[in-house]
Write an enzyme that holds these catalytic residues in place. Structure first.
Site, PDB file in Angstrom:
ATOM      1  N   HIS A  54       0.827  -1.579  -0.127  1.00  0.00           N
ATOM      2  CA  HIS A  54       0.037  -0.011   0.124  1.00  0.00           C
ATOM      3  C   HIS A  54       0.540   1.283   0.248  1.00  0.00           C
ATOM      4  CE1 HIS A  54      -3.580  -2.011   2.075  1.00  0.00           C
ATOM      5  NE2 HIS A  54      -3.234  -3.388   1.357  1.00  0.00           N
ATOM      6  N   GLU A  56       1.214   3.811   2.329  1.00  0.00           N
ATOM      7  CA  GLU A  56       1.690   3.934   3.599  1.00  0.00           C
ATOM      8  C   GLU A  56       3.249   3.104   3.253  1.00  0.00           C
ATOM      9  OE1 GLU A  56      -2.821   5.009   3.994  1.00  0.00           O
ATOM     10  OE2 GLU A  56      -1.535   3.172   3.464  1.00  0.00           O
ATOM     11  N   CYS A  84      -5.377   1.806   6.494  1.00  0.00           N
ATOM     12  CA  CYS A  84      -6.412   0.456   7.080  1.00  0.00           C
ATOM     13  C   CYS A  84      -5.641  -0.085   7.390  1.00  0.00           C
ATOM     14  CB  CYS A  84      -5.858  -0.558   5.655  1.00  0.00           C
ATOM     15  SG  CYS A  84      -4.184  -1.245   5.135  1.00  0.00           S
ATOM     16  N   CYS A  87      -1.545  -1.141   7.974  1.00  0.00           N
ATOM     17  CA  CYS A  87      -1.040   0.177   7.139  1.00  0.00           C
ATOM     18  C   CYS A  87      -0.582   0.971   8.860  1.00  0.00           C
ATOM     19  CB  CYS A  87      -1.630   1.142   6.916  1.00  0.00           C
ATOM     20  SG  CYS A  87      -1.059   0.538   4.753  1.00  0.00           S
TER      21      CYS A  87
END
Length: 162
Positions: A54, A56, A84, A87
């Site tokens: 992701h 991040e 999320c 993360c």
């Protein structure tokens, strides 16, 4: 920094620029060294190569690879969408004290994006060993346009193959 800090918008624009590197999945993030007031790492969604990649996580990993410091408390993370739970947990393990995001998980769900229904604040609240302030809604409209455009792009791609 305060909620209405112009710096939040300034750094969110860097996250938005990073997100544009993947127009179909525009989750972009930057890490900012707030002492030096500079972006020290950026990331964007590359889940087609690795499901954990992701925006991040990409920014965190890039910073980790280039930094000799094991201290993360001088960093702030800016991201186009609410982190999320995976993360946000990584952010907490790194002890990053501030997360600023554009669009919320709830908004993404309403727009049809697959999201785990656990909010960043909930993950932070249930982590007794770390303190992390989370600020949402910074440049939310601009971030939202990225995701709206991406959804249209994905919809267009799916009708081409039919």
């Amino acid at each position: 920094m305060e909620w209405n800090s112009p710096d939040h918008e300034r750094y969110m624009k860097f996250a938005i620029a990073s997100a544009r590197r993947n127009s179909e999945c525009p989750f972009g993030a930057v890490l900012v060294d707030f002492g030096r007031a500079e972006v020290v790492a950026e990331g964007y969604n590359r889940t087609t190569k690795n499901p954990t990649w992701h925006g991040e996580m990409d920014a965190i990993n890039r910073y980790s690879e280039q930094s000799k410091s094991e201290q993360w408390q001088h960093l702030h993370l800016y991201t186009t969408a609410e982190p999320c739970c995976m993360c946000q947990a990584a952010i907490l393990w790194a002890e990053i004290p501030l997360v600023v995001y554009g669009t919320s998980i709830e908004w993404l769900q309403q727009m049809g994006w697959k999201q785990i229904d656990i909010y960043a604040n909930e993950v932070a609240r249930r982590t007794p060993f770390a303190n992390c302030q989370i600020i949402g809604g910074v440049l939310a409209e601009e971030c939202g346009r990225l995701f709206t455009s991406a959804a249209k792009l994905r919809e267009s791609d799916s009708t081409k193959g039919a």
